[in-house]
Design a protein around this motif. Structure first.
Motif, mmCIF file in Angstrom:
data_model
loop_
_atom_site.group_PDB
_atom_site.id
_atom_site.type_symbol
_atom_site.label_atom_id
_atom_site.label_comp_id
_atom_site.label_asym_id
_atom_site.label_seq_id
_atom_site.Cartn_x
_atom_site.Cartn_y
_atom_site.Cartn_z
ATOM 1 N N VAL A 1 -10.292 31.520 -12.656
ATOM 2 C CA VAL A 1 -11.726 31.750 -12.464
ATOM 3 C C VAL A 1 -12.260 32.644 -13.580
ATOM 4 O O VAL A 1 -13.304 32.365 -14.183
ATOM 5 C CB VAL A 1 -11.999 32.385 -11.085
ATOM 6 N N SER A 2 -11.543 33.717 -13.875
ATOM 7 C CA SER A 2 -11.958 34.642 -14.919
ATOM 8 C C SER A 2 -12.009 33.962 -16.282
ATOM 9 O O SER A 2 -12.937 34.184 -17.076
ATOM 10 C CB SER A 2 -10.983 35.829 -14.962
ATOM 11 N N PHE A 3 -11.045 33.107 -16.548
ATOM 12 C CA PHE A 3 -10.992 32.365 -17.810
ATOM 13 C C PHE A 3 -12.237 31.500 -17.967
ATOM 14 O O PHE A 3 -12.913 31.546 -18.999
ATOM 15 C CB PHE A 3 -9.731 31.503 -17.840
ATOM 16 N N ALA A 4 -12.563 30.725 -16.944
ATOM 17 C CA ALA A 4 -13.719 29.834 -17.021
ATOM 18 C C ALA A 4 -15.024 30.620 -17.109
ATOM 19 O O ALA A 4 -15.905 30.303 -17.921
ATOM 20 C CB ALA A 4 -13.735 28.897 -15.810
ATOM 21 N N GLN A 5 -15.151 31.661 -16.295
ATOM 22 C CA GLN A 5 -16.387 32.446 -16.288
ATOM 23 C C GLN A 5 -16.576 33.226 -17.581
ATOM 24 O O GLN A 5 -17.714 33.514 -17.980
ATOM 25 C CB GLN A 5 -16.398 33.392 -15.089
ATOM 26 N N ASP B 1 -18.920 22.023 -26.411
ATOM 27 C CA ASP B 1 -19.909 21.647 -25.398
ATOM 28 C C ASP B 1 -19.260 20.913 -24.215
ATOM 29 O O ASP B 1 -19.524 21.262 -23.055
ATOM 30 C CB ASP B 1 -21.015 20.802 -26.026
ATOM 31 N N PRO B 2 -18.380 19.928 -24.455
ATOM 32 C CA PRO B 2 -17.712 19.283 -23.319
ATOM 33 C C PRO B 2 -16.827 20.254 -22.521
ATOM 34 O O PRO B 2 -16.690 20.109 -21.299
ATOM 35 C CB PRO B 2 -16.862 18.184 -23.973
ATOM 36 N N GLU B 3 -16.229 21.220 -23.214
ATOM 37 C CA GLU B 3 -15.393 22.192 -22.508
ATOM 38 C C GLU B 3 -16.229 23.052 -21.561
ATOM 39 O O GLU B 3 -15.781 23.401 -20.463
ATOM 40 C CB GLU B 3 -14.636 23.069 -23.523
ATOM 41 N N ILE B 4 -17.444 23.397 -21.979
ATOM 42 C CA ILE B 4 -18.344 24.149 -21.095
ATOM 43 C C ILE B 4 -18.623 23.343 -19.834
ATOM 44 O O ILE B 4 -18.575 23.867 -18.714
ATOM 45 C CB ILE B 4 -19.662 24.479 -21.825
ATOM 46 N N LYS B 5 -18.911 22.060 -20.006
ATOM 47 C CA LYS B 5 -19.192 21.201 -18.852
ATOM 48 C C LYS B 5 -17.980 21.099 -17.931
ATOM 49 O O LYS B 5 -18.108 21.144 -16.693
ATOM 50 C CB LYS B 5 -19.619 19.812 -19.330
ATOM 51 N N THR B 6 -16.794 20.970 -18.518
ATOM 52 C CA THR B 6 -15.577 20.870 -17.721
ATOM 53 C C THR B 6 -15.333 22.144 -16.922
ATOM 54 O O THR B 6 -15.059 22.098 -15.712
ATOM 55 C CB THR B 6 -14.365 20.580 -18.630
ATOM 56 N N MET B 7 -15.438 23.294 -17.588
ATOM 57 C CA MET B 7 -15.196 24.566 -16.896
ATOM 58 C C MET B 7 -16.245 24.828 -15.821
ATOM 59 O O MET B 7 -15.932 25.387 -14.760
ATOM 60 C CB MET B 7 -15.147 25.712 -17.917
ATOM 61 N N SER B 8 -17.492 24.418 -16.083
ATOM 62 C CA SER B 8 -18.545 24.564 -15.069
ATOM 63 C C SER B 8 -18.195 23.731 -13.844
ATOM 64 O O SER B 8 -18.411 24.165 -12.692
ATOM 65 C CB SER B 8 -19.894 24.121 -15.640
ATOM 66 N N GLY B 9 -17.650 22.549 -14.069
ATOM 67 C CA GLY B 9 -17.239 21.696 -12.958
ATOM 68 C C GLY B 9 -16.134 22.320 -12.135
ATOM 69 O O GLY B 9 -16.137 22.240 -10.889
ATOM 70 N N GLY C 1 -16.116 26.810 -5.707
ATOM 71 C CA GLY C 1 -17.088 27.629 -4.995
ATOM 72 C C GLY C 1 -17.365 28.947 -5.681
ATOM 73 O O GLY C 1 -17.785 29.926 -5.052
ATOM 74 N N GLU C 2 -17.160 28.972 -7.001
ATOM 75 C CA GLU C 2 -17.362 30.192 -7.773
ATOM 76 C C GLU C 2 -18.657 30.099 -8.586
ATOM 77 O O GLU C 2 -19.178 29.015 -8.839
ATOM 78 C CB GLU C 2 -16.180 30.418 -8.727
ATOM 79 N N GLU C 3 -19.153 31.255 -8.997
ATOM 80 C CA GLU C 3 -20.403 31.321 -9.764
ATOM 81 C C GLU C 3 -20.214 30.779 -11.169
ATOM 82 O O GLU C 3 -19.244 31.122 -11.855
ATOM 83 C CB GLU C 3 -20.903 32.764 -9.820
ATOM 84 N N VAL C 4 -21.145 29.936 -11.595
ATOM 85 C CA VAL C 4 -21.161 29.430 -12.961
ATOM 86 C C VAL C 4 -22.150 30.278 -13.765
ATOM 87 O O VAL C 4 -23.304 30.422 -13.364
ATOM 88 C CB VAL C 4 -21.610 27.952 -13.011
ATOM 89 N N PRO C 5 -21.713 30.876 -14.868
ATOM 90 C CA PRO C 5 -22.638 31.682 -15.681
ATOM 91 C C PRO C 5 -23.851 30.863 -16.086
ATOM 92 O O PRO C 5 -23.726 29.713 -16.521
ATOM 93 C CB PRO C 5 -21.796 32.067 -16.906
ATOM 94 N N GLU C 6 -25.027 31.434 -15.928
ATOM 95 C CA GLU C 6 -26.257 30.734 -16.290
ATOM 96 C C GLU C 6 -26.422 30.717 -17.807
ATOM 97 O O GLU C 6 -26.009 31.635 -18.500
ATOM 98 C CB GLU C 6 -27.471 31.425 -15.654
ATOM 99 N N ALA C 7 -27.039 29.648 -18.297
ATOM 100 C CA ALA C 7 -27.320 29.558 -19.729
ATOM 101 C C ALA C 7 -28.231 30.709 -20.133
ATOM 102 O O ALA C 7 -29.197 31.019 -19.447
ATOM 103 C CB ALA C 7 -27.980 28.228 -20.052
ATOM 104 N N GLY C 8 -27.898 31.347 -21.253
ATOM 105 C CA GLY C 8 -28.713 32.450 -21.727
ATOM 106 C C GLY C 8 -28.391 33.770 -21.068
ATOM 107 O O GLY C 8 -29.019 34.784 -21.338
ATOM 108 N N ALA C 9 -27.402 33.773 -20.174
ATOM 109 C CA ALA C 9 -27.019 35.008 -19.488
ATOM 110 C C ALA C 9 -25.510 35.084 -19.415
ATOM 111 O O ALA C 9 -24.816 34.072 -19.408
ATOM 112 C CB ALA C 9 -27.612 35.052 -18.084
ATOM 113 N N SER C 10 -24.994 36.299 -19.377
ATOM 114 C CA SER C 10 -23.568 36.521 -19.238
ATOM 115 C C SER C 10 -23.252 36.908 -17.812
ATOM 116 O O SER C 10 -24.141 37.240 -17.021
ATOM 117 C CB SER C 10 -23.103 37.634 -20.192
#
Length: 211
Positions: A60-64, A101-109, A115-124
């Motif tokens: 989770v920490s890795f993806a976030q 860009d595809p890696e961002i989409k994969t990690m968001s998925g 059930g974890e929070e996905v970092p919003e675009a433009g925010a950390s």
């Protein structure tokens, strides 16, 4: 703060000393074996029925952490289309966008499936602002502003110097995931990031006259 000042001073020095090296490189080996490796660390893994399977807090920490890290790399890469003078820099930036860009989409998925929070675009994520993120290799707002104002050979040198540091940070984060992560797709992506970005660092150092 001293680290930021040191980096900024190093960037300014590098801009002066490496500009001629970049100018001399013009189109020499943009079609070499390096040209394809940028996409090699893009993973084909996509969220699936077993995405919520065995994973741990490190996954989770890795993806976030990697999502905003990748987003900043994309922000830097997007500037190259209009500001870079070197064909090699433009090619590298395009490959970074294609891979990350595809890696961002994969990690968001993954995060959504867990059930974890996905970092919003433009925010950390909380506590992960640019200058005080604790994420290795992240540029602060002053660095990004300086890059955004640069153009031509100055931009090329600044971009390459910053992106080497940014990649080194991503490799560090990916190494932690490989060691402590549990989710197989995440550790596989981490391995791809290490392989692809290590090759890109070699390429960038060569363009900077360090290789």
């Amino acid at each position: 703060m001293s680290t930021t000042r040191t980096r900024r001073a190093a960037l300014m020095a590098a801009t002066v000393t490496a500009a001629l090296v970049l100018a001399a490189c013009g189109g020499s080996d943009s079609d070499s074996g390096d040209a394809g490796h940028g996409s090699s660390h893009g993973t084909s893994t996509s969220p699936s029925a077993d995405t919520a399977a065995a994973h741990n807090a490190q996954d989770v920490s890795f993806a976030q952490g990697m999502i905003p890290h990748h987003r900043q790399a994309l922000e830097m890469a997007e500037l190259a289309a209009d500001r870079a003078s070197s064909a090699e820099v433009k090619s590298l930036a395009a490959r970074i966008e294609k891979a990350q860009d595809p890696e961002i989409k994969t990690m968001s998925g993954w995060l959504k499936s867990w059930g974890e929070e996905v970092p919003e675009a433009g925010a950390s994520m909380p506590g992960m602002d640019h200058g005080s993120s604790g994420m290795p290799g992240m540029m602060d707002d002053a660095d990004m502003e300086m890059l955004g104002k640069a153009s031509g050979e100055d931009f090329d040198t600044m971009f390459l110097t910053m992106m080497v540091e940014h990649h080194e940070g991503a490799i560090d984060m990916a190494g932690t995931e490989k060691t402590k992560g549990r989710y197989a797709a995440a550790t596989a992506m981490a391995d791809d990031i290490i392989t692809g970005q290590t090759a890109e660092i070699t390429e960038m150092n060569k363009l900077l006259g360090k290789g």
